[in-house]
Design a protein around this motif. Structure first.
Motif, mmCIF file in Angstrom:
data_model
loop_
_atom_site.group_PDB
_atom_site.id
_atom_site.type_symbol
_atom_site.label_atom_id
_atom_site.label_comp_id
_atom_site.label_asym_id
_atom_site.label_seq_id
_atom_site.Cartn_x
_atom_site.Cartn_y
_atom_site.Cartn_z
ATOM 1 N N THR A 37 2.349 9.714 -6.208
ATOM 2 C CA THR A 37 1.034 9.197 -6.554
ATOM 3 C C THR A 37 0.680 8.032 -5.632
ATOM 4 O OG1 THR A 37 1.401 9.800 -8.857
ATOM 5 C CG2 THR A 37 -0.351 8.211 -8.425
ATOM 6 N N VAL A 38 -0.506 8.073 -5.054
ATOM 7 C CA VAL A 38 -0.969 7.016 -4.154
ATOM 8 C C VAL A 38 -1.181 5.735 -4.962
ATOM 9 C CG1 VAL A 38 -2.779 6.313 -2.539
ATOM 10 C CG2 VAL A 38 -2.100 8.728 -2.689
ATOM 11 N N THR A 39 -0.522 4.644 -4.536
ATOM 12 C CA THR A 39 -0.621 3.378 -5.266
ATOM 13 C C THR A 39 -1.453 2.329 -4.542
ATOM 14 O OG1 THR A 39 1.479 2.653 -4.299
ATOM 15 C CG2 THR A 39 1.560 3.666 -6.492
ATOM 16 N N ARG A 40 -1.391 2.324 -3.202
ATOM 17 C CA ARG A 40 -2.138 1.321 -2.426
ATOM 18 C C ARG A 40 -2.551 1.918 -1.091
ATOM 19 N NH1 ARG A 40 1.461 -3.593 -1.351
ATOM 20 N NH2 ARG A 40 3.213 -2.184 -1.665
ATOM 21 N N LEU A 41 -3.747 1.567 -0.631
ATOM 22 C CA LEU A 41 -4.224 1.930 0.703
ATOM 23 C C LEU A 41 -4.510 0.623 1.425
ATOM 24 C CD1 LEU A 41 -6.680 4.813 -0.280
ATOM 25 C CD2 LEU A 41 -4.291 4.998 0.432
ATOM 26 N N THR A 42 -3.636 0.245 2.358
ATOM 27 C CA THR A 42 -3.730 -1.081 2.966
ATOM 28 C C THR A 42 -4.495 -1.089 4.289
ATOM 29 O OG1 THR A 42 -1.530 -0.759 3.929
ATOM 30 C CG2 THR A 42 -1.645 -1.924 1.831
ATOM 31 N N ALA A 43 -4.543 0.030 4.999
ATOM 32 C CA ALA A 43 -5.276 0.093 6.262
ATOM 33 C C ALA A 43 -6.746 0.385 5.994
ATOM 34 C CB ALA A 43 -4.690 1.175 7.163
ATOM 35 N N THR A 44 -7.611 -0.213 6.798
ATOM 36 C CA THR A 44 -9.040 0.048 6.694
ATOM 37 C C THR A 44 -9.573 0.497 8.047
ATOM 38 O OG1 THR A 44 -9.592 -2.267 7.135
ATOM 39 C CG2 THR A 44 -9.383 -1.622 4.828
ATOM 40 N N GLU A 45 -10.730 1.149 8.036
ATOM 41 C CA GLU A 45 -11.329 1.696 9.247
ATOM 42 C C GLU A 45 -11.390 0.648 10.358
ATOM 43 O OE1 GLU A 45 -15.598 3.553 10.662
ATOM 44 O OE2 GLU A 45 -15.060 3.645 8.552
ATOM 45 N N GLY A 46 -10.889 1.030 11.523
ATOM 46 C CA GLY A 46 -10.910 0.152 12.683
ATOM 47 C C GLY A 46 -9.662 -0.694 12.862
ATOM 48 N N ASP A 47 -8.765 -0.731 11.872
ATOM 49 C CA ASP A 47 -7.523 -1.504 11.990
ATOM 50 C C ASP A 47 -6.660 -0.954 13.125
ATOM 51 O OD1 ASP A 47 -8.155 -3.089 9.831
ATOM 52 O OD2 ASP A 47 -6.656 -2.226 8.477
ATOM 53 N N THR A 48 -6.047 -1.850 13.884
ATOM 54 C CA THR A 48 -5.032 -1.475 14.858
ATOM 55 C C THR A 48 -3.682 -1.683 14.189
ATOM 56 O OG1 THR A 48 -6.436 -2.132 16.701
ATOM 57 C CG2 THR A 48 -4.067 -1.974 17.140
ATOM 58 N N VAL A 49 -2.880 -0.609 14.125
ATOM 59 C CA VAL A 49 -1.613 -0.637 13.397
ATOM 60 C C VAL A 49 -0.485 -0.245 14.353
ATOM 61 C CG1 VAL A 49 -0.361 0.300 11.411
ATOM 62 C CG2 VAL A 49 -2.845 0.038 11.292
ATOM 63 N N PRO A 50 0.608 -1.028 14.418
ATOM 64 C CA PRO A 50 1.724 -0.662 15.285
ATOM 65 C C PRO A 50 2.415 0.610 14.792
ATOM 66 C CG PRO A 50 2.332 -2.512 13.902
ATOM 67 C CD PRO A 50 0.877 -2.249 13.653
ATOM 68 N N VAL A 51 3.048 1.334 15.717
ATOM 69 C CA VAL A 51 3.847 2.501 15.338
ATOM 70 C C VAL A 51 4.862 2.071 14.291
ATOM 71 C CG1 VAL A 51 5.608 4.113 16.155
ATOM 72 C CG2 VAL A 51 3.555 3.726 17.520
ATOM 73 N N GLY A 52 4.940 2.809 13.197
ATOM 74 C CA GLY A 52 5.852 2.475 12.105
ATOM 75 C C GLY A 52 5.263 1.527 11.086
ATOM 76 N N GLY A 53 4.088 0.957 11.390
ATOM 77 C CA GLY A 53 3.435 0.036 10.458
ATOM 78 C C GLY A 53 2.904 0.766 9.240
ATOM 79 N N GLU A 54 2.821 0.057 8.126
ATOM 80 C CA GLU A 54 2.368 0.654 6.873
ATOM 81 C C GLU A 54 0.860 0.831 6.855
ATOM 82 O OE1 GLU A 54 4.235 -2.190 6.900
ATOM 83 O OE2 GLU A 54 6.154 -1.587 6.060
#
Length: 93
Positions: free
Chosen positions: A56-73
């Motif tokens: 079950t999905v509990t949290r969505l931490t990334a938002t549109e346009g975010d730059t996220v490192p490989v392996g980042g949540e």
């Protein structure tokens, strides 16, 4: 049940980070292993991110346009399954 992160995948040998584009799920959704949950991009390609676990999905931490490192949540799923990284999860974040 533990929370398992949805992580930014490595889409090429030289990829170090990616841009988060959109979610295909919402908090509270039940997802299956292999289900497309998000869309991310590099300078070369757009790609769907698939869940590594069911739960079950509990949290969505990334938002549109975010730059996220490989392996980042990007978000989190409550799951009885292991994320497959074992103790390496602690080293990544």
């Amino acid at each position: 049940m533990p929370e398992v992160p949805i992580r930014m995948p490595k889409m090429s040998m030289t990829m170090e980070e990616g841009e988060f584009l959109s979610w295909q799920i919402s908090v509270g959704d039940t997802i299956t292993k292999g289900q497309a949950v998000a869309v991310v991009a590099t300078d070369k390609v757009e790609m769907e991110v698939e869940s590594e676990v069911e739960g079950t999905v509990t949290r969505l931490t990334a938002t549109e346009g975010d730059t996220v490192p490989v392996g980042g949540e990007l978000g989190y799923v409550e799951s009885a399954e292991d994320d497959g990284l074992g103790d390496l999860s602690d080293l990544l974040g």
